[in-house]
Design an enzyme around this catalytic site. Structure first.
Site, mmCIF file in Angstrom:
data_model
loop_
_atom_site.group_PDB
_atom_site.id
_atom_site.type_symbol
_atom_site.label_atom_id
_atom_site.label_comp_id
_atom_site.label_asym_id
_atom_site.label_seq_id
_atom_site.Cartn_x
_atom_site.Cartn_y
_atom_site.Cartn_z
ATOM 1 N N ASN A 17 -82.215 -33.070 -48.385
ATOM 2 C CA ASN A 17 -81.569 -33.822 -49.461
ATOM 3 C C ASN A 17 -82.584 -34.674 -50.223
ATOM 4 O OD1 ASN A 17 -78.536 -33.468 -49.710
ATOM 5 N ND2 ASN A 17 -78.787 -33.632 -47.483
ATOM 6 N N LEU A 28 -76.845 -48.980 -40.117
ATOM 7 C CA LEU A 28 -77.465 -50.148 -40.754
ATOM 8 C C LEU A 28 -76.732 -51.419 -40.339
ATOM 9 C CD1 LEU A 28 -77.928 -48.597 -44.281
ATOM 10 C CD2 LEU A 28 -79.781 -49.257 -42.727
ATOM 11 N N ASN A 63 -74.841 -42.881 -49.522
ATOM 12 C CA ASN A 63 -75.047 -41.994 -48.368
ATOM 13 C C ASN A 63 -74.415 -40.644 -48.653
ATOM 14 O OD1 ASN A 63 -75.574 -41.227 -45.583
ATOM 15 N ND2 ASN A 63 -73.395 -41.556 -45.182
ATOM 16 N N HIS A 88 -72.610 -37.337 -46.698
ATOM 17 C CA HIS A 88 -72.003 -36.939 -45.424
ATOM 18 C C HIS A 88 -71.470 -35.508 -45.547
ATOM 19 C CE1 HIS A 88 -70.116 -37.367 -41.566
ATOM 20 N NE2 HIS A 88 -69.011 -36.862 -42.064
ATOM 21 N N ASP A 138 -69.833 -44.163 -42.698
ATOM 22 C CA ASP A 138 -69.215 -43.081 -43.477
ATOM 23 C C ASP A 138 -67.877 -43.519 -44.067
ATOM 24 O OD1 ASP A 138 -71.363 -41.439 -42.735
ATOM 25 O OD2 ASP A 138 -70.335 -40.699 -40.958
HETATM 26 C C1 GAR Z 1 -77.210 -33.607 -44.008
HETATM 27 O O1 GAR Z 1 -76.337 -32.519 -43.743
HETATM 28 C C2 GAR Z 1 -76.426 -34.885 -44.196
HETATM 29 O O2 GAR Z 1 -75.212 -34.691 -44.857
HETATM 30 C C3 GAR Z 1 -76.200 -35.311 -42.761
HETATM 31 O O3 GAR Z 1 -77.436 -35.058 -42.134
HETATM 32 C C4 GAR Z 1 -78.056 -33.937 -42.763
HETATM 33 C C5 GAR Z 1 -79.468 -34.298 -43.134
HETATM 34 O O4 GAR Z 1 -80.149 -33.194 -43.646
HETATM 35 N N1 GAR Z 1 -75.828 -36.705 -42.673
HETATM 36 C C6 GAR Z 1 -74.897 -37.166 -41.838
HETATM 37 O O5 GAR Z 1 -74.332 -36.466 -41.004
HETATM 38 C C7 GAR Z 1 -74.578 -38.639 -41.982
HETATM 39 N N2 GAR Z 1 -73.394 -38.998 -41.271
HETATM 40 P P1 GAR Z 1 -81.492 -33.351 -44.459
HETATM 41 O O6 GAR Z 1 -82.411 -34.231 -43.587
HETATM 42 O O7 GAR Z 1 -82.020 -31.956 -44.601
HETATM 43 O O8 GAR Z 1 -81.169 -33.993 -45.773
#
Ligand code: GAR
Length: 220
Positions: free
Chosen positions: A18, A97, A111, A113, A149
């Site tokens: 991301n 956090l 954020n 999710h 979240d």
């Molecule tokens: C992503 O799928 C994001 O939505 C999730 O972690 C992954 C990180 O991927 N976040 C959560 O689950 C937060 N509750 P990335 O490091 O490749 O961006």
């Protein structure tokens, strides 16, 4: 002459895909924002390498080096503030956090999710959705408040769950849309178009909604 791009700080713990989507959108000029610093709580996070490859400052800040969560968050906050960051993006940042940090940057932390909140918060949102048996899941970008979240929702994408999905195939399908909605949310913020009204986010200037996402489809 145009205004200065919004300075963005990104907090990460892992892969950083991301983060990459935001950097790419910025380099292409799709968003009026520039990532100026990436901070990880994990030394081995690949996201740090991604940042360095783009000449972006990448900091590992070890939570174990601070007496408390709040001290770690204060130090991160100082680094972000020093660089004039106006928006903090959590991109796979897996630490909760402190209320201190959330309060210090109220309305400036977002954020992503991998589920349609308020369904399936927490870890493994994709797996939770699959196991529940939903036909449509997706992803959400939201403002961060003191609960995990939970804060006001900026943008969501609906993604179908297929009968032969496993956690990985569903996560990959959702991720493709994460990479589209996160830069879009950053751009809306950079344009100053997001107004928080209680639980709701009003997008000033209006948006074009998309309708009729069903799974199975209405046609045979
Ligand atoms: C992503 O799928 C994001 O939505 C999730 O972690 C992954 C990180 O991927 N976040 C959560 O689950 C937060 N509750 P990335 O490091 O490749 O961006």
């Amino acid at each position: 002459m145009g205004s200065e791009p919004l300075k963005v700080g990104v907090l990460v713990s892992g892969r950083g895909s991301n983060l990459q989507a935001i950097i790419d959108a910025s380099e292409k000029g799709d968003i009026h924002a520039r990532v100026v610093v990436v901070i990880s709580d994990k030394e081995e996070a690949y996201a740090l390498d991604r940042a360095r490859k783009h000449g972006i400052e990448a900091l590992f800040m070890d939570p174990k080096a601070y007496p408390s969560r709040e001290d770690h968050d204060r130090a991160m906050g100082d680094e972000l503030e020093k660089r004039g960051v106006g928006l903090i993006c959590l991109a796979g940042y897996m630490r909760v956090l402190s209320p201190y940090f959330v309060g210090r940057f109220q309305g400036q932390i977002i954020n992503i999710h991998p589920a349609l909140l308020p369904s399936f918060p927490g870890l493994h949102g994709q797996l939770q959705a699959m196991e529940y048996g939903v036909k449509i899941s997706g992803c959400t970008v939201h403002f961060v408040d003191k609960d995990v979240d939970h804060g006001p929702i900026i943008i969501q994408a609906a993604v179908p769950v297929l009968e032969d999905d496993d956690e990985d195939t569903l996560a990959a399908r959702i991720l493709e849309y994460e990479h589209k909605i996160y830069p879009r949310a950053v751009q809306l913020f950079a344009q100053g178009r997001l107004r928080i009204q209680g639980r709701k986010v009003i997008v000033e200037g209006g948006v074009t909604p998309l309708w009729r996402v069903t799974n199975p489809s209405l046609e045979e």
